[in-house]
Design a protein around this motif. Structure first.
Motif, PDB file in Angstrom:
ATOM      1  N   GLU A   1       0.817  -1.210   0.000  1.00 27.00           N
ATOM      2  CA  GLU A   1       0.000   0.000   0.000  1.00 27.00           C
ATOM      3  C   GLU A   1       0.854   1.264   0.000  1.00 27.00           C
ATOM      4  OE1 GLU A   1      -0.340  -2.544   1.946  1.00 27.00           O
ATOM      5  OE2 GLU A   1      -2.423  -3.262   1.939  1.00 27.00           O
ATOM      6  N   THR A   2       2.075   1.169   0.545  1.00 21.43           N
ATOM      7  CA  THR A   2       2.872   2.380   0.761  1.00 21.43           C
ATOM      8  C   THR A   2       4.222   2.385   0.062  1.00 21.43           C
ATOM      9  OG1 THR A   2       3.765   1.440   2.809  1.00 21.43           O
ATOM     10  CG2 THR A   2       1.783   2.816   2.996  1.00 21.43           C
ATOM     11  N   GLY A   3       4.549   1.318  -0.689  1.00 25.99           N
ATOM     12  CA  GLY A   3       5.853   1.336  -1.336  1.00 25.99           C
ATOM     13  C   GLY A   3       6.242   0.028  -1.988  1.00 25.99           C
ATOM     14  N   ILE A   4       7.542  -0.139  -2.200  1.00 28.49           N
ATOM     15  CA  ILE A   4       8.089  -1.299  -2.909  1.00 28.49           C
ATOM     16  C   ILE A   4       9.096  -2.018  -2.029  1.00 28.49           C
ATOM     17  CG2 ILE A   4       9.566  -1.992  -4.848  1.00 28.49           C
ATOM     18  CD1 ILE A   4       8.300   0.216  -6.509  1.00 28.49           C
ATOM     19  N   ARG A   5       8.936  -3.346  -1.946  1.00 29.32           N
ATOM     20  CA  ARG A   5       9.867  -4.187  -1.206  1.00 29.32           C
ATOM     21  C   ARG A   5      10.739  -4.963  -2.203  1.00 29.32           C
ATOM     22  NH1 ARG A   5       9.025  -5.042   3.802  1.00 29.32           N
ATOM     23  NH2 ARG A   5       6.757  -4.868   3.584  1.00 29.32           N
ATOM     24  N   THR A   6      12.032  -5.017  -1.942  1.00 29.30           N
ATOM     25  CA  THR A   6      12.962  -5.698  -2.835  1.00 29.30           C
ATOM     26  C   THR A   6      13.502  -6.971  -2.184  1.00 29.30           C
ATOM     27  OG1 THR A   6      14.656  -4.150  -2.017  1.00 29.30           O
ATOM     28  CG2 THR A   6      13.666  -3.678  -4.156  1.00 29.30           C
ATOM     29  N   ALA A   7      14.195  -7.785  -2.976  1.00 30.10           N
ATOM     30  CA  ALA A   7      14.620  -9.116  -2.548  1.00 30.10           C
ATOM     31  C   ALA A   7      15.584  -9.086  -1.371  1.00 30.10           C
ATOM     32  CB  ALA A   7      15.259  -9.857  -3.720  1.00 30.10           C
ATOM     33  N   ASP A   8      16.337  -8.000  -1.210  1.00 28.59           N
ATOM     34  CA  ASP A   8      17.281  -7.919  -0.093  1.00 28.59           C
ATOM     35  C   ASP A   8      16.601  -7.541   1.218  1.00 28.59           C
ATOM     36  OD1 ASP A   8      16.636  -5.275  -0.509  1.00 28.59           O
ATOM     37  OD2 ASP A   8      18.705  -4.565  -0.695  1.00 28.59           O
TER      38      ASP A   8
END
Length: 552
Positions: free
Chosen positions: A375-382
């Protein structure tokens, strides 16, 4: 689709799309005396320059080559800069409409949703959806138009594509694709902004977003070997200068591979002295524009050794502009991810310096892919999380074929759409017509020079041929034209063969449909150059349209 007009609107010809191809086709058919009308999904002319209005959007072909060549269109026109931005190009398109008196022949805010061929009457029925009607007039939203001939000018970048990132629909901030940017603009001042993608639109947007955003996160999928733009301003003297020589320029445009006013150097990068080569490359870069790509030695796009040398020369000019060694390797890696020039080259103005700013972060999606959008952003694999107010998707298009296949077009077999026909591979004759789809003409589409030619040159090349073809049919009392299956197959084989030459197949790119899951991998553009293409289509015409079946 709602109510349909009882009495369809009848035209001799319909043009779909108001970019260079559509406007030129409309002009040529009007000039030839046809009852023709153009329908455009947007609210104004310009094609890509109507839809692409993000900050920094501008053409990467310099004027005066990026314009039509009919005398009445340029003698009274002045440019303000070498690489005009979208707003100036919109004004130029309005100038074309005025000069050629086309205004009454264009209907905006109207999308062609479906087309059906009638073999009995030799005509197309088009189903239109008007998008500017109010809810109280819903009965006027749909319309049928009947036309003998249809010219589809949807362009190679009219169907935006956003990869299906997990959770994307959950994002509660603003999400915009560069190809569908808000016409009213977007204020990024003080916002946390992400740009996903570093292709042509990504590079341009990143340079501007970095000036406005409180924080900018760039998610790079593939490094962009961008070249210096050098956008000179055009004053009165500059405009007078190009006009004095434009008659000569027009002849040069007809001779060159892509419709520019310069050409590849006939020499070999492997057969000149290192100091001569270095001076040559330095001068190409100083010229600005695409010279380092399309004015280089003739073997750079064919020889891996010559190509690697050119890439390394470019890389050494870029590295000093990037302070962080980590960012150096992401933006200009020691080992190229693909041969130089085999993916779309972009132009830049201080692009690499952007990543020296404290408010800009760079994420390599090769090493650290997006695993989730929340809802508030982007999560990456690290495990990192980037809080965002705005996500800008510079993620490209279902290029070349996507604008055409997004219309439900059905020809002699009502059970098979053009999308169905092309599901396992594209087939056309000259990139202009398709077997089983009579009287349907394509411009700036698949198996034509398209992305390997300037838009204006391509429009004039194909538009002149189509206008001549329809005039020939009319003069000979013919009502139907369709390519033969054999000729279509020969053109497909020839196009694919041309696509195998050089180093282009060694890169995954939209030139081959690689960016769209499930799309067949094939050369989507004709890569033998405009002069060769022009000769082939006119050879057919002068031989009574060899390769086509014509009927009364």
């Amino acid at each position: 689709m709602g109510s349909i007009s009882v009495e369809p609107n009848r035209k001799e010809a319909v043009v779909i799309g108001a970019g260079f191809s559509g406007i030129y086709a409309l002009h040529k058919l009007k000039e030839a005396g046809f009852d023709v009308h153009l329908y455009e999904a947007g609210s104004g002319v310009g094609g890509i320059w109507h839809w692409n209005c993000y900050p920094g959007a501008r053409v990467d072909t310099p004027v005066p080559t990026y314009q039509l060549t009919s005398d009445e269109t340029w003698t009274g026109w002045n440019w303000s800069q070498r690489f005009p931005d979208y707003s100036e190009l919109r004004t130029y398109f309005q100038h074309l409409v005025k000069v050629w008196d086309l205004g009454s022949l264009i209907t905006f805010n109207t999308r062609v949703e479906a087309m059906r061929w009638d073999e009995q009457s030799h005509q197309w029925t088009l189903q239109l959806r008007h998008t500017n009607t109010t809810p109280s007039s819903s009965e006027q939203q749909d319309e049928e138009v009947v036309a003998r001939d249809v010219v589809v000018c949807t362009g190679f970048g009219s169907k935006p594509y956003i990869p299906p990132f997990p959770g994307l629909s959950k994002f509660q901030g603003e999400l915009h694709h560069t190809g569908l940017w808000p016409q009213t603009g977007l204020d990024m001042t003080g916002k946390r902004v992400a740009v996903i993608g570093t292709g042509a639109s990504g590079v341009q947007l990143i340079q501007e977003a970095a000036k406005q955003a409180a924080h900018l996160t760039v998610f790079q999928r593939t490094p962009n070997t961008a070249l210096p733009m050098r956008n000179d301003q055009y004053d009165e003297a500059m405009n007078e200068a190009w006009k004095k020589t434009f008659d000569d320029t027009k002849q040069t445009i007809l001779r060159t591979y892509a419709g520019f006013d310069y050409e590849f150097d006939p020499g070999s990068a492997l057969q000149v002295a290192p100091e001569v080569k270095a001076d040559f490359y330095r001068n190409l870069l100083k010229s600005g524009g695409l010279h380092f790509w399309l004015g280089t030695y003739s073997d750079v796009l064919f020889s891996e050794e010559a190509n690697a040398e050119a890439y390394e020369f470019w890389r050494q000019t870029v590295l000093p502009r990037i302070h962080d060694p980590r960012n150096q390797e992401i933006l200009a890696p020691k080992v190229a991810t693909h041969p130089f020039g085999t993916k779309r080259i972009s132009l830049e103005k201080q692009y690499f310096e952007v990543f020296n700013q404290d408010n800009v972060d760079l994420v390599s999606l090769v090493d650290n892919p997006i695993v989730e959008v929340t809802e508030t952003g982007i999560r990456t694999a690290d495990g990192g999380f980037h809080e965002l107010d705005i996500i800008c998707a510079a993620t490209g298009f279902d290029s070349v074929t996507g604008g055409i296949t997004s219309i439900d077009i059905r020809g002699t077999d009502p059970k098979e759409s053009i999308k169905d026909k092309w599901s396992n591979g594209t087939s056309t004759l000259f990139g202009i017509m398709v077997n089983d789809f009579p009287n349907l003409f394509l411009m700036y589409g698949p198996q034509a020079p398209t992305a390997f030619a300037t838009g204006p040159s391509s429009a004039e090349c194909q538009g002149d041929w189509i206008a001549a073809c329809l005039s020939y049919l009319r003069d000979h009392h013919l009502t139907r034209i369709e390519p033969t299956k054999a000729a279509e197959q020969d053109w497909r084989d020839h196009t694919l063969d041309m696509g195998e030459k050089g180093l282009f197949t060694k890169a995954k790119s939209w030139y081959y449909g690689d960016n769209i899951p499930g799309k067949p991998r094939e050369a989507l553009n004709y890569m033998a150059g405009l002069p060769t293409y022009r000769k082939k289509i006119w050879d057919s015409a002068t031989n009574d349209y060899e390769g086509f079946n014509l009927a009364a």
